[in-house]
Motif scaffolding. Structure first.
Motif, PDB file in Angstrom:
ATOM      1  N   ASN A 200      28.021  -5.410  69.858  1.00 19.68           N
ATOM      2  CA  ASN A 200      27.789  -6.774  69.748  1.00 19.68           C
ATOM      3  C   ASN A 200      28.571  -7.322  68.720  1.00 19.68           C
ATOM      4  O   ASN A 200      28.462  -6.955  67.467  1.00 19.68           O
ATOM      5  CB  ASN A 200      26.415  -7.078  69.539  1.00 19.68           C
ATOM      6  N   ALA A 201      29.521  -8.157  69.185  1.00 18.90           N
ATOM      7  CA  ALA A 201      30.750  -8.660  68.134  1.00 18.90           C
ATOM      8  C   ALA A 201      30.563 -10.167  68.105  1.00 18.90           C
ATOM      9  O   ALA A 201      30.129 -10.983  69.043  1.00 18.90           O
ATOM     10  CB  ALA A 201      31.747  -8.273  68.370  1.00 18.90           C
ATOM     11  N   SER A 202      30.887 -10.921  66.988  1.00 15.86           N
ATOM     12  CA  SER A 202      30.934 -12.437  67.001  1.00 15.86           C
ATOM     13  C   SER A 202      32.478 -12.731  66.585  1.00 15.86           C
ATOM     14  O   SER A 202      32.971 -12.082  65.471  1.00 15.86           O
ATOM     15  CB  SER A 202      30.297 -12.910  65.744  1.00 15.86           C
ATOM     16  N   LEU A 203      33.257 -12.944  67.465  1.00 21.98           N
ATOM     17  CA  LEU A 203      34.611 -13.029  67.555  1.00 21.98           C
ATOM     18  C   LEU A 203      35.277 -14.566  67.740  1.00 21.98           C
ATOM     19  O   LEU A 203      34.525 -15.304  68.445  1.00 21.98           O
ATOM     20  CB  LEU A 203      35.315 -12.059  68.664  1.00 21.98           C
ATOM     21  N   ARG A 204      36.141 -14.552  67.156  1.00 22.74           N
ATOM     22  CA  ARG A 204      37.022 -16.017  67.414  1.00 22.74           C
ATOM     23  C   ARG A 204      37.689 -15.929  68.627  1.00 22.74           C
ATOM     24  O   ARG A 204      37.923 -14.932  69.230  1.00 22.74           O
ATOM     25  CB  ARG A 204      38.034 -16.216  66.327  1.00 22.74           C
ATOM     26  N   SER A 205      37.963 -17.034  69.358  1.00 18.97           N
ATOM     27  CA  SER A 205      38.648 -17.183  70.387  1.00 18.97           C
ATOM     28  C   SER A 205      40.258 -16.450  70.228  1.00 18.97           C
ATOM     29  O   SER A 205      40.782 -16.893  69.220  1.00 18.97           O
ATOM     30  CB  SER A 205      38.989 -18.636  70.869  1.00 18.97           C
ATOM     31  N   GLY A 206      40.578 -15.410  71.091  1.00 18.32           N
ATOM     32  CA  GLY A 206      41.968 -14.940  70.838  1.00 18.32           C
ATOM     33  C   GLY A 206      41.986 -13.551  71.565  1.00 18.32           C
ATOM     34  O   GLY A 206      41.074 -13.552  72.623  1.00 18.32           O
ATOM     35  N   MET A 207      42.939 -13.005  71.422  1.00 15.28           N
ATOM     36  CA  MET A 207      43.074 -11.626  72.530  1.00 15.28           C
ATOM     37  C   MET A 207      42.962 -10.568  71.456  1.00 15.28           C
ATOM     38  O   MET A 207      43.370 -10.394  70.299  1.00 15.28           O
ATOM     39  CB  MET A 207      44.380 -11.498  72.972  1.00 15.28           C
ATOM     40  N   TYR A 208      42.159  -9.398  71.983  1.00 18.23           N
ATOM     41  CA  TYR A 208      41.613  -8.303  70.938  1.00 18.23           C
ATOM     42  C   TYR A 208      42.201  -7.006  71.739  1.00 18.23           C
ATOM     43  O   TYR A 208      41.946  -6.900  73.062  1.00 18.23           O
ATOM     44  CB  TYR A 208      40.359  -8.431  70.771  1.00 18.23           C
ATOM     45  N   ASP A 209      42.483  -6.031  71.177  1.00 17.14           N
ATOM     46  CA  ASP A 209      42.727  -4.853  71.633  1.00 17.14           C
ATOM     47  C   ASP A 209      41.089  -4.094  71.247  1.00 17.14           C
ATOM     48  O   ASP A 209      40.769  -3.879  70.147  1.00 17.14           O
ATOM     49  CB  ASP A 209      43.774  -4.043  70.840  1.00 17.14           C
ATOM     50  N   VAL A 210      40.425  -3.423  72.326  1.00 23.37           N
ATOM     51  CA  VAL A 210      39.200  -2.717  72.246  1.00 23.37           C
ATOM     52  C   VAL A 210      39.229  -1.515  72.450  1.00 23.37           C
ATOM     53  O   VAL A 210      39.587  -0.998  73.323  1.00 23.37           O
ATOM     54  CB  VAL A 210      38.111  -3.582  72.828  1.00 23.37           C
ATOM     55  N   VAL A 211      39.162  -0.715  71.395  1.00 23.83           N
ATOM     56  CA  VAL A 211      38.848   0.757  71.451  1.00 23.83           C
ATOM     57  C   VAL A 211      37.566   1.420  71.525  1.00 23.83           C
ATOM     58  O   VAL A 211      36.917   1.225  70.732  1.00 23.83           O
ATOM     59  CB  VAL A 211      39.839   1.543  70.320  1.00 23.83           C
ATOM     60  N   MET A 212      37.213   2.033  72.776  1.00 23.93           N
ATOM     61  CA  MET A 212      36.017   3.027  72.617  1.00 23.93           C
ATOM     62  C   MET A 212      36.359   4.289  72.804  1.00 23.93           C
ATOM     63  O   MET A 212      37.102   4.887  73.385  1.00 23.93           O
ATOM     64  CB  MET A 212      35.167   2.735  73.951  1.00 23.93           C
ATOM     65  N   LYS A 213      35.761   4.958  71.669  1.00 22.07           N
ATOM     66  CA  LYS A 213      35.885   6.515  71.317  1.00 22.07           C
ATOM     67  C   LYS A 213      34.394   7.113  71.422  1.00 22.07           C
ATOM     68  O   LYS A 213      33.782   6.567  70.813  1.00 22.07           O
ATOM     69  CB  LYS A 213      36.607   6.793  70.032  1.00 22.07           C
TER      70      LYS A 213
END
Length: 462
Positions: A200-213
């Motif tokens: 659960n994240a609080s993010l600014r508007s933008g584009m993100y690289d999300v890595v799930m390991k």
């Protein structure tokens, strides 16, 4: 001597600074005396060079340098290599988008590797240089996740990433979320979560690289997705104009419009002559800015209108934030080091995004670009003025404005400990907007840039 980065040539063997792209160079050693032996060696070298040149021309004409893409031994296509040795990331991302949609027998695309054993991941260093013949290997895994966002504030969203991988998960899942277009720097969103089910994240508007390991069947596997946190970004800017009058202007834009520019800007050539291409004066955000500023002076002269634009950029948008420096955000191997920055040109919308999220509009050429864009949208003829001093390895950039203006008187700017006086290049008045404390923008420039060794050039914006 040729610049190793932009191939710009110079006849001066002692120059250590490329005046075309601001790259630092090494000086050539002095030539040996021309005795008979040296002449023979030189003649042989010329013959060999000609043969190599013709061979190189033949190779280039018959085969475009490219990196081959491979998946489980199958050819996926190729991606062009730019003149400076970097992949065309727009081409690569197009292939990636297709792979993520199609999948591979129910598996998920997990990134590119420079070796078939998947030990050296390319995704962590998209700015490395390549030579023709390199192969990138596509890795696949069974991990997957979904995500959703909810409005939390005008610039931040509540985002939930949920692990939807089938089968037993024997250990925790680690999520890493970071800005997709920044490589480093203060304020960059890099978040790591450890949870068996979701993040659960609080993010600014933008584009993100999300890595799930995570661990599936006793082995660590990972998957990466690029996600967009949608939203409208904007702010209200208050500043004092050239007469000391308080002004106020509001602007906003959709984060997806910023992303379009940022994608185009990830693989680029750094030659000065390409700077006018970043002056996107037709962008709706810039057009509205220009209209709002012109409405503040309906009866103003051209010089008053231009000084208002300059005061808006210099006193309103600019700041003393260390985040103005390019190398905080964009350390590209081969171009940037820890302490030395080579310019990273930004479109106006990119600069506005960085100002809203990180407090820094950009460095000198970014200020020049946005100033020129607003001025061009206001009807002025504009250019980007570049000044370089090869012997001192220094450079600077300002906007250039053409018009029937009155040169301002010289000024002594105590807060900056400098003196400034009138400068015009090829009919364009220098317009400095990268100096907090500057008072007379249209025409004056720091006198040190007019000293011995400084060369000025104007790159006209069409």
């Amino acid at each position: 001597m040729k610049c190793p980065r932009c191939d710009f040539g110079t006849d001066d063997d002692d120059i250590r600074f490329c005046t075309e792209c601001s790259s630092h160079l090494e000086s050539e050693p002095p030539a040996k005396p021309n005795d008979t032996y040296d002449s023979l060696i030189a003649a042989v070298a010329v013959i060999v060079s000609v043969l190599v040149l013709f061979a190189g021309i033949s190779f280039v004409m018959n085969k475009e340098p490219a990196v081959t893409l491979n998946s489980d031994g199958k050819f996926l296509g190729s991606v062009s290599i730019t003149r400076t040795g970097f992949l065309d990331l727009n081409q690569l991302e197009s292939v990636e988008d297709t792979l993520r949609i199609q999948g591979n027998g129910g598996l998920n695309f997990a990134g590119w590797y420079t070796d078939p054993s998947f030990d050296a991941e390319f995704a962590l260093n998209k700015f490395q240089q390549f030579t023709a013949g390199t192969v990138l290997h596509a890795k696949w895994n069974s991990l997957d996740f979904t995500w959703e966002q909810e409005d939390q504030s005008p610039t931040r969203k509540s985002v939930t990433f949920t692990n939807t991988t089938p089968g037993e998960i024997t250990e925790t899942t680690t999520w890493t979320i970071r800005d997709a277009f920044k490589t480093s720097g203060p304020g960059i969103e890099t978040i790591v979560y450890t949870n068996t089910l979701d993040a659960n994240a609080s993010l600014r508007s933008g584009m993100y690289d999300v890595v799930m390991k995570t661990t599936v069947d006793g082995e660590y596997e990972r998957t990466t997705k690029t996600v967009t946190v949608n939203g409208i970004l904007g702010e209200t800017v208050a500043w004092r104009d050239y007469n000391g009058i308080m002004r106020q202007l509001t602007y906003e834009f959709d984060v997806e419009d910023y992303i379009k520019y940022a994608k185009d800007n990830r693989s680029r050539d750094f030659r000065f002559s390409l700077l006018p291409g970043y002056v996107t004066w037709w962008d709706p955000v810039i057009v509205k800015m220009a209209s709002d500023l012109n409405d503040m002076l309906p009866n103003g002269t051209e010089q008053e209108r231009m000084n208002l634009i300059a005061s808006f950029v210099n006193n309103g948008l600019s700041s003393n934030s260390p985040n103005n420096a390019d190398h905080f955000f964009y350390k590209i191997p081969g171009f940037h080091t820890t302490d030395v920055s080579v310019e990273y040109y930004k479109f106006p919308l990119e600069s506005l995004y960085d100002r809203i999220l990180f407090g820094g509009l950009g460095d000198c050429e970014d200020h020049a670009i946005i100033t020129a864009a607003i001025a061009r949208a206001s009807g002025f003829e504009v250019a980007i003025l570049i000044m370089t001093n090869p012997s001192a390895a220094e450079g600077h950039a300002v906007a250039g404005i053409r018009g029937d203006f009155t040169p301002p008187p010289p000024q002594n700017i105590a807060v900056l400990s400098v003196t400034a006086s009138f400068m015009e290049v090829d009919g364009f008045f220098a317009c400095e907007t990268f100096r907090i404390g500057w008072n007379l923008w249209l025409g004056n420039i720091d006198d040190r840039y007019k000293g011995p060794g400084w060369v000025w050039r104007a790159f006209v914006v069409p």
